[in-house]
Scaffold this active site. Structure first.
Site, PDB file in Angstrom:
ATOM      1  N   ASP A 115      63.730  38.637  68.170  1.00  0.00           N
ATOM      2  CA  ASP A 115      63.309  39.622  69.178  1.00  0.00           C
ATOM      3  C   ASP A 115      62.460  40.681  68.485  1.00  0.00           C
ATOM      4  O   ASP A 115      62.889  41.268  67.478  1.00  0.00           O
ATOM      5  CB  ASP A 115      64.565  40.251  69.791  1.00  0.00           C
ATOM      6  CG  ASP A 115      64.274  41.134  70.991  1.00  0.00           C
ATOM      7  OD1 ASP A 115      63.080  41.343  71.300  1.00  0.00           O
ATOM      8  OD2 ASP A 115      65.229  41.638  71.585  1.00  0.00           O
ATOM      9  N   TYR A 116      61.270  40.943  68.994  1.00  0.00           N
ATOM     10  CA  TYR A 116      60.431  42.002  68.422  1.00  0.00           C
ATOM     11  C   TYR A 116      61.133  43.355  68.539  1.00  0.00           C
ATOM     12  O   TYR A 116      61.684  43.695  69.585  1.00  0.00           O
ATOM     13  CB  TYR A 116      59.090  42.085  69.142  1.00  0.00           C
ATOM     14  CG  TYR A 116      58.034  41.129  68.631  1.00  0.00           C
ATOM     15  CD1 TYR A 116      57.623  41.171  67.303  1.00  0.00           C
ATOM     16  CD2 TYR A 116      57.444  40.204  69.481  1.00  0.00           C
ATOM     17  CE1 TYR A 116      56.644  40.302  66.838  1.00  0.00           C
ATOM     18  CE2 TYR A 116      56.456  39.334  69.020  1.00  0.00           C
ATOM     19  CZ  TYR A 116      56.069  39.389  67.692  1.00  0.00           C
ATOM     20  OH  TYR A 116      55.096  38.532  67.229  1.00  0.00           O
ATOM     21  N   ASP A 292      60.258  40.285  75.044  1.00  0.00           N
ATOM     22  CA  ASP A 292      59.850  40.377  73.639  1.00  0.00           C
ATOM     23  C   ASP A 292      60.665  39.442  72.739  1.00  0.00           C
ATOM     24  O   ASP A 292      60.657  39.598  71.523  1.00  0.00           O
ATOM     25  CB  ASP A 292      60.002  41.820  73.132  1.00  0.00           C
ATOM     26  CG  ASP A 292      59.193  42.801  73.970  1.00  0.00           C
ATOM     27  OD1 ASP A 292      58.102  42.419  74.434  1.00  0.00           O
ATOM     28  OD2 ASP A 292      59.658  43.941  74.176  1.00  0.00           O
TER      29      ASP A 292
END
Length: 338
Positions: A115-116, A292
């Site tokens: 996950d960013y 994201d």
């Protein structure tokens, strides 16, 4: 519906707004969904719970029922379903209760979920060329603690959890063009306090202030804005005579280059990851993208190799003036991995 429940709650109560109320355009009090759980009448609390569970049943569980034969869950994904450039899918609204029942499809697999981290704020720092924000991300500082320290004028070690929480709301709210009134409702302070937080934030991150003004002016002059990759969103709202419509256009103008660029980045990462997994002959595969994060079915004996490939491609999808960071988790179901 929320509207019907709200009308029940307001029956017998005041019909006109007083100071502190959230009001509609006709001057009548408005009840939000979250307020119904605090209703004076127990029956409304039960009705609200029914509404939530019924939504789970109709929007999600009923679709799972159709997959009993194969044991797999399939959802449509619309590449053009969101004006921000993000993919749209029912999976994007999946609540935690149902994430827990989405499992890896074999005992040989785990679900793995990179996950960013704060990608929209990192994109904002780059686009706005804000020196304070850029330095914060480069140094590895907690950006919300740094914001609180600078806005409240104190060393980071004296920032309380409440101060950090409020700074976090401002950090993310600014990206969506949040105003003092909305921020005050989100963090439980007066409008004057919320306005002071926003002004303090913009004094600290003056590059962000300049970006907001420049972007609104560009949208007004040209009728559109673009992401870093040149994807364009037209904004006819900027020429509207209606004040509310134009204000909406300004918020979209400020947000689109940020959220849209973040959407472009993760799509680039997805394509590169897919090609790398294919080129290196790995059996693990990308199965889902939500906002994201990416979600993988990973063979346990390939996990370290897949991690190396995916994090490399995600964190190098684009070169910004701040580092892109991807956090990750793993587990037997989506909730554990997230």
């Amino acid at each position: 519906s929320i509207k019907k429940l709200a009308s029940i709650k307001l029956e017998g109560e005041r019909k006109h707004c007083v100071e502190g109320d959230l009001c509609d355009l006709n001057g009548k009090p408005v009840v939000k969904a979250k307020d119904l759980n605090n209703a004076k009448y127990p029956a409304l609390v039960i009705l609200e719970k029914y509404r939530v569970y019924n939504k789970l049943r109709t929007a999600f569980y009923s679709r799972f029922e159709r997959t009993k034969k194969s044991g797999r869950v399939f959802f449509w994904v619309n590449q053009n379903g969101a004006t921000s450039g993000r993919q749209s899918s029912p999976m994007h609204q999946l609540p935690p209760e149902l994430k827990a029942i989405i499992l890896s499809d074999s005992p040989e697999h785990d679900m793995w979920d990179p996950d960013y981290s704060q990608i929209e704020l990192r994109v904002l720092a780059h686009i706005a060329q804000d020196e304070n924000m850029i330095e914060g991300f480069r140094s590895g500082a907690d950006i919300h603690t740094q914001t609180a320290a600078q806005v409240f004028g104190m060393p980071p070690e004296y920032v309380t959890s409440q101060m950090r929480s409020r700074a976090k709301a401002v950090n993310f709210g600014i990206v969506y063009g949040i105003g003092a009134y909305s921020l005050s409702k989100d963090i439980g302070v007066t409008v004057a306090e919320a306005n002071a937080y926003i002004n303090g934030y913009l004094r600290t991150y003056h590059g962000v202030r300049q970006y907001m003004e420049d972007t609104k002016q560009f949208a007004k002059d040209h009728g559109y804005v673009k992401t870093l990759f040149g994807r364009r969103r037209d904004l006819p709202e900027m020429s509207a005579t209606n004040r509310i419509t134009k204000a909406f256009g300004e918020r979209v103008a400020m947000n689109t280059p940020i959220q849209g660029t973040a959407a472009d980045i993760i799509k680039i990462a997805m394509v590169r990851v897919y090609r790398r997994l294919q080129a290196e002959g790995l059996k693990s595969r990308l199965i889902l993208q939500v906002h994201d994060e990416l979600n993988f079915n990973v063979y346990k004996d390939e996990l370290e190799k897949v991690k190396q490939i995916v994090l490399d491609e995600m964190e190098n999808a684009i070169k910004l003036q701040v580092p892109l960071i991807a956090d990750c988790g793993e587990g037997v179901n989506w909730l554990e991995a997230h």
